[in-house]
Scaffold this motif. Structure first.
Motif, PDB file in Angstrom:
ATOM      1  N   GLN A  62      15.136   3.892  68.117  1.00 53.46           N
ATOM      2  CA  GLN A  62      16.072   2.906  67.584  1.00 53.46           C
ATOM      3  C   GLN A  62      15.300   1.920  66.700  1.00 53.46           C
ATOM      4  O   GLN A  62      14.417   1.207  67.169  1.00 53.46           O
ATOM      5  N   ILE A  63      15.686   1.906  65.426  1.00 50.70           N
ATOM      6  CA  ILE A  63      15.017   1.035  64.452  1.00 50.70           C
ATOM      7  C   ILE A  63      15.967  -0.093  64.086  1.00 50.70           C
ATOM      8  O   ILE A  63      17.135   0.130  63.753  1.00 50.70           O
ATOM      9  N   HIS A  64      15.458  -1.301  64.125  1.00 51.38           N
ATOM     10  CA  HIS A  64      16.279  -2.469  63.805  1.00 51.38           C
ATOM     11  C   HIS A  64      16.619  -2.457  62.318  1.00 51.38           C
ATOM     12  O   HIS A  64      15.778  -2.113  61.469  1.00 51.38           O
ATOM     13  N   PRO A  65      17.857  -2.803  61.944  1.00 51.85           N
ATOM     14  CA  PRO A  65      18.225  -2.805  60.513  1.00 51.85           C
ATOM     15  C   PRO A  65      17.332  -3.719  59.672  1.00 51.85           C
ATOM     16  O   PRO A  65      17.155  -3.481  58.477  1.00 51.85           O
ATOM     17  N   ARG A  66      16.821  -4.786  60.291  1.00 49.70           N
ATOM     18  CA  ARG A  66      15.985  -5.714  59.528  1.00 49.70           C
ATOM     19  C   ARG A  66      14.732  -5.028  58.992  1.00 49.70           C
ATOM     20  O   ARG A  66      14.245  -5.350  57.904  1.00 49.70           O
ATOM     21  N   LEU A  67      14.222  -4.071  59.766  1.00 50.97           N
ATOM     22  CA  LEU A  67      13.037  -3.357  59.331  1.00 50.97           C
ATOM     23  C   LEU A  67      13.339  -2.536  58.082  1.00 50.97           C
ATOM     24  O   LEU A  67      12.513  -2.431  57.179  1.00 50.97           O
ATOM     25  N   ARG A  68      14.532  -1.941  58.016  1.00 47.46           N
ATOM     26  CA  ARG A  68      14.899  -1.128  56.857  1.00 47.46           C
ATOM     27  C   ARG A  68      15.175  -2.001  55.638  1.00 47.46           C
ATOM     28  O   ARG A  68      14.886  -1.629  54.505  1.00 47.46           O
ATOM     29  N   GLU A  69      15.742  -3.202  55.846  1.00 42.60           N
ATOM     30  CA  GLU A  69      16.146  -4.039  54.722  1.00 42.60           C
ATOM     31  C   GLU A  69      14.996  -4.887  54.185  1.00 42.60           C
ATOM     32  O   GLU A  69      14.839  -5.048  52.981  1.00 42.60           O
ATOM     33  N   TYR A  70      14.211  -5.473  55.115  1.00 43.93           N
ATOM     34  CA  TYR A  70      13.188  -6.438  54.687  1.00 43.93           C
ATOM     35  C   TYR A  70      11.751  -5.935  54.888  1.00 43.93           C
ATOM     36  O   TYR A  70      10.807  -6.602  54.496  1.00 43.93           O
ATOM     37  N   GLY A  71      11.601  -4.780  55.526  1.00 47.56           N
ATOM     38  CA  GLY A  71      10.260  -4.268  55.736  1.00 47.56           C
ATOM     39  C   GLY A  71       9.501  -4.913  56.867  1.00 47.56           C
ATOM     40  O   GLY A  71       8.296  -4.717  57.011  1.00 47.56           O
ATOM     41  N   GLU A  72      10.168  -5.703  57.706  1.00 44.67           N
ATOM     42  CA  GLU A  72       9.522  -6.313  58.860  1.00 44.67           C
ATOM     43  C   GLU A  72      10.541  -6.381  59.989  1.00 44.67           C
ATOM     44  O   GLU A  72      11.741  -6.529  59.759  1.00 44.67           O
ATOM     45  N   ALA A  73      10.031  -6.284  61.207  1.00 44.46           N
ATOM     46  CA  ALA A  73      10.921  -6.234  62.360  1.00 44.46           C
ATOM     47  C   ALA A  73      11.252  -7.612  62.906  1.00 44.46           C
ATOM     48  O   ALA A  73      12.359  -7.853  63.383  1.00 44.46           O
TER      49      ALA A  73
END
Length: 505
Positions: free
Chosen positions: A369-380
């Motif tokens: 499970q990957i947090h959407p923030r990681l996909r959008e901003y490149g950081e978790a």
């Protein structure tokens, strides 16, 4: 007419910089010969040109340009006028302007500093010891002569500043790898021998003289304050008169403070302060480390001389290795080693998830499970205020306690040896790490001054705190010293260690 200081340096980066520098060098040489002016034909005749001399017209144009920039000053030349037409023809005498003289002085200092090689001045150590002995004699007089005290202190500071400046330059540029890269094997071998002999001689003089200098500084410590005050008072006599007596008092106080700072710097060079080593010990360590650096540079030169790295040749050798592989498994192992083709490492964000072995294929690994923030901003983790600075007072106190305990252990080890009574090495028995480290240091300093194994040695330690006397016993005797790291064996000696403070008192 005011001149922009930046204009005075334009000739350095101009298109005809070489021509301008040759002309200004000719004027600087004329100034050293106390000549007032130069004519264009004299500049052309006396200039040190790289190739053939330029035409006189080009020299005249360059002189006019340097005059416009402010490096030169010109005035009409009427000495060679023979007719009315010569009088109306533009003829000038040139000389360096005030700004041009300043630029030439700065260029001379710059070139001298760039070309200067740092020297380890063993003569300066002897001069410092002699000046300290002279100060000791002056301090013993009922009324020391002001001129002698000031002159001795001034010479001491001048010699010490030269030693410190050269030592700093040596420590900053001790590696001469650039020069070694351009030298042939014969020159490198000769330079290696000269440098090792040079460092060996300096280290020996530094070890033998720093102890004596430190002892004389300690002897002068209770007597130096009046001498420094005398030197400051003599300097204050030449101060320009101020508006009131307070200006003279401030000048005297500033001069006295400056002399106190110089004496403090001299102390820090040869006497240990707290947990920090004296500068002379750091210089000794740096000089000793220069030899391994030189050997490393020579090894690099030999490696380059043996053959250059060729990528195409490396790939051909690698291809032959692949051709000689027995099977595909061996070829895969060689490929992984050559191209870093390792198994996949699975990305993990869930702290509660179990670790997945690297050999697990992606298709068989559990979903992540990957947090959407990681996909959008490149950081978790979301951005926010910086974390508060962690309080490190407890760690600092722990380090201070450890340093104090270590210093106490060193002092206890020193008290075990420095009692003034002869002690056979075979009677030392078991030594703790601190005592054994001190013993090796004392033994090493004594053996460096021993001419042969049958001769006795008496000298001071490098820090000037202890005096050693090492007397060899029979050649068939043997001493064993047990430590936690093992057993130290060697010829038996009679060791006498005395504190210099007790001796002086």
């Amino acid at each position: 007419m005011s001149v922009d200081p930046r204009e005075l340096f334009r000739h350095v980066s101009a298109e005809k910089a070489t021509l301008y520098r040759c002309i200004l060098d000719a004027f600087a040489s004329a100034k050293r010969q106390f000549r007032l002016h130069m004519r264009p034909d004299e500049v052309l005749a006396e200039g040190e040109w790289a190739g053939s001399p330029p035409p006189i017209e080009e020299v005249q144009a360059a002189l006019a340009q340097l005059t416009e920039w402010g490096n030169l000053q010109s005035q009409p030349d009427t000495a060679r006028v023979g007719s009315l037409s010569d009088f109306y023809r533009a003829r000038y005498l040139y000389r360096l302007s005030q700004g041009g003289e300043a630029v030439e002085a700065a260029m001379e200092v710059f070139i001298r500093s760039v070309k200067r090689r740092a020297e380890l001045q063993t003569v300066a150590l002897e001069d410092i010891a002699n000046r300290l002995q002279t100060l000791k004699k002056l301090a013993a007089e009922p009324t020391p002569d002001d001129a002698m005290v000031h002159e001795t202190l001034r010479d001491l500071v001048r010699v010490f500043e030269g030693l410190a400046e050269n030592a700093q330059a040596f420590m900053a540029g001790i590696s001469r790898s650039l020069e070694l890269q351009q030298a042939d094997a014969t020159a490198v071998a000769g330079y290696k021998k000269r440098l090792i002999d040079y460092l060996d001689r300096f280290i020996g003089d530094l070890v033998s003289r720093s102890g004596m200098i430190a002892l004389r500084i300690r002897e002068l410590q209770p007597l130096i304050t009046p001498l420094l005050a005398q030197a400051a008072a003599r300097e204050a006599r030449d101060a320009a008169p101020g508006s009131d007596e307070q200006d003279h008092a401030e000048y005297l106080s500033a001069a006295n403070y400056a002399w106190q700072e110089r004496w403090k710097g001299l102390q820090g060079w040869f006497i240990q302060s707290g947990h920090s080593q004296p500068q002379s010990e750091l210089l000794r360590s740096k000089a000793r480390s220069a030899i391994p650096q030189l050997l490393t540079a020579i090894a690099a030169i030999n490696e380059r001389r043996s053959g250059r790295s060729d990528r195409s040749a490396d790939f051909r050798v690698l291809a032959s290795w692949f051709a000689n592989c027995a099977d595909d498994q061996q070829s895969h192992r060689l490929a992984r080693a050559a191209f870093a083709l390792n198994p996949a490492r699975h990305f993990s964000l869930n702290t509660n998830a179990t670790d997945v072995p690297a050999t697990t294929p992606w298709s068989e690994a559990p979903p992540l499970q990957i947090h959407p923030r990681l996909r959008e901003y490149g950081e978790a983790t979301p951005r926010g205020p910086l974390a508060r600075v962690k309080d490190r007072n407890e760690e600092r106190e722990l380090l201070a306690r450890q340093a104090t305990e270590e210093q106490q252990q060193i002092e206890a080890a020193r008290a075990r040896f420095a009692h003034g009574n002869p002690l056979r090495l075979s009677e030392l028995g078991q030594l703790d790490p601190h005592a054994f480290r001190l013993f090796l240091s004392l033994l090493g300093e004594a053996l460096t001054s021993q001419h042969s194994p049958e001769h006795s040695v008496e000298r001071q330690t490098g820090d000037g705190l202890l005096r050693l006397h090492l007397q060899p016993l029979g050649a068939d005797t043997q001493a064993e010293i047990r430590t936690d790291a093992g057993t130290f064996r060697g010829r038996d000696h009679l060791l006498t260690v005395t504190s210099t403070e007790e001796t002086s008192s």
